[in-house]
Design an enzyme around this catalytic site. Structure first.
Site, PDB file in Angstrom:
ATOM      1  N   CYS A 174     -51.105 -18.828  69.757  1.00  0.00           N
ATOM      2  CA  CYS A 174     -51.849 -17.949  70.942  1.00  0.00           C
ATOM      3  C   CYS A 174     -52.093 -17.426  72.050  1.00  0.00           C
ATOM      4  CB  CYS A 174     -53.603 -17.611  69.872  1.00  0.00           C
ATOM      5  SG  CYS A 174     -53.112 -16.525  68.021  1.00  0.00           S
ATOM      6  N   GLY A 318     -59.210 -14.994  70.091  1.00  0.00           N
ATOM      7  CA  GLY A 318     -58.390 -16.184  68.409  1.00  0.00           C
ATOM      8  C   GLY A 318     -59.684 -16.041  67.549  1.00  0.00           C
ATOM      9  N   ARG A 320     -63.932 -13.727  66.619  1.00  0.00           N
ATOM     10  CA  ARG A 320     -65.213 -13.665  67.147  1.00  0.00           C
ATOM     11  C   ARG A 320     -65.941 -14.820  67.454  1.00  0.00           C
ATOM     12  NH1 ARG A 320     -69.458 -10.676  63.611  1.00  0.00           N
ATOM     13  NH2 ARG A 320     -71.409 -10.536  65.238  1.00  0.00           N
TER      14      ARG A 320
END
Length: 403
Positions: A174, A318, A320
């Site tokens: 990510c 990535g 909440r």
């Protein structure tokens, strides 16, 4: 006529060559394109689809738990390259741990560069110059590892010239949307006239699997990740009247958070990509993000702002909890993560492609609202990538006025 073997250039010659090779200006983002696969899944009914497609409807309590997880994600819908009919052909993929890597590879190896090429076509069209002017290609993905690699296949699909300089960034996760911007900056600024096509493309089927009571990390991953691709054109010294720079990439730095390797990690197995995520990930990121921000400002001789609300923000979503804790740690107003939360709601977490989507969302809304810059009317901002390692990419951006 003398030969090169008899020629010994003096240091001044080498310095002159080196100076001529470098661009004069800072790398800029000149165009953005995005692409989705065709199948849309609303998050509020995803649990029904997922348990039906994986032949797991008998796991009633686990389905209830998964449905609660999905509804807490602040995701409205996600896009995938598969539907239920497609998955029924691959019972080994929809199981939890049956050998399935060959089938996953057969889907991802052609699918990843194809989706990436869709986004690239849009970015090239917005850029407005011939694709033959692209000098470098940086391709990023976390699936479909193969040779020739995805950068080669994407270049072939696009019909790029055969001497384009290609780079492939595999299996970074990510944070890699920030990584490829860092690479593009270095390439653009150190090669005069370079125009770098950056492509991020991700397909979640590399890690899709059926639910298992003993591996709830898998449930979290299946509730968050979506498919998507995004592309940028990056270059220095834009041609006035032809190219339209939006963001200057002023500084790009990578930081590994010490003793955090086990917070998020993924492993390729015969059953596909296995996902592990500690409950400590939001706290680990939020406790370290400010130091990364201070470092990137000080590295270019700037004093970090007293109020982080004075910047525009493009953090990777990535999840909440990560956004909420970073927002709280930096004392940011809720609207500062508006572009990120919009993309999270509309698309889910698309791994490396996500921050490029957010960049696109921000510039489009800024133009639609008639603001003074592409960065919500502000001059300075940061793009943040978070991922395995734990690794943080921190990109300092300077936003320009819309043209």
């Amino acid at each position: 006529m003398g030969s090169l073997s008899n020629y010994s250039p003096v240091m001044e010659d080498v310095q002159a060559i080196r100076k001529a090779q470098k661009a004069d200006g800072t790398a800029t983002v000149m165009a953005i394109g995005t692409a989705h696969p065709p199948h849309i899944f609303p998050q509020d009914t995803y649990a029904d689809f997922y348990f039906r497609a994986t032949n797991s409807e008998h796991k009633v309590e686990l389905k209830k738990k998964f449905d609660r997880i999905c509804k807490k994600t602040m995701i409205g819908k996600r896009y995938f390259n598969y539907d239920e009919e497609f998955l029924k052909k691959y019972p080994n993929i929809t199981s939890f741990d049956e050998p399935s890597l060959n089938d996953r590879q057969d889907i991802c190896v052609p699918g990843v560069p194809a989706l990436g090429a869709e986004a690239a076509v849009k970015a090239i069209a917005e850029w407005g110059r011939p694709k033959s002017e692209i000098t470098h290609l940086v391709f990023c993905t976390s699936c479909g590892v193969d040779m020739p690699s995805a950068d080669f296949q994407c270049a072939k699909l696009l019909g790029l010239r055969t001497n384009v300089n290609k780079y492939c960034v595999y299996m970074q996760g990510c944070y890699a949307g920030g990584t490829v911007m860092r690479y593009a900056k270095d390439l653009a600024e150190n090669n005069r006239g370079a125009r770098v096509l950056v492509v991020c493309a991700e397909l979640t089927i590399i890690g899709l699997r059926g639910p298992n009571e003993s591996h709830l990390d898998n449930a979290i991953g299946n509730s968050l990740f979506g498919d998507g691709a995004a592309a940028l054109i990056v270059g220095s010294d834009p041609i006035i009247g032809v190219e339209r720079p939006m963001f200057e990439i002023v500084c790009a730095k990578q930081t590994v958070i010490p003793n955090s390797e086990d917070v998020i990690h993924l492993h390729m197995r015969e059953a596909g990509l296995m996902f592990y995520m500690s409950k400590d990930s939001p706290e680990t990121i939020s406790n370290n993000v400010e130091a990364c921000l201070v470092d990137v400002f000080k590295s270019v001789g700037m004093t970090p702002p007293e109020d982080w609300n004075s910047l525009f923000w493009i953090p990777h979503p990535g999840g909440r909890a990560i956004l909420d804790q970073v927002e709280a740690r930096l004392k940011l107003r809720p609207e500062k993560f508006g572009a990120t939360r919009t993309v999270l709601w509309d698309c889910g977490n698309m791994v490396s492609a996500c921050v490029l989507y957010i960049l696109d969302e921000m510039r489009r809304k800024s133009v639609a609202d008639g603001l003074a810059t592409y960065g919500e009317g502000l001059e300075w901002g940061v793009l943040l990538g978070f991922g395995p390692g734990m690794t943080v990419e921190t990109i300092l951006l300077h936003s320009l006025p819309p043209v």
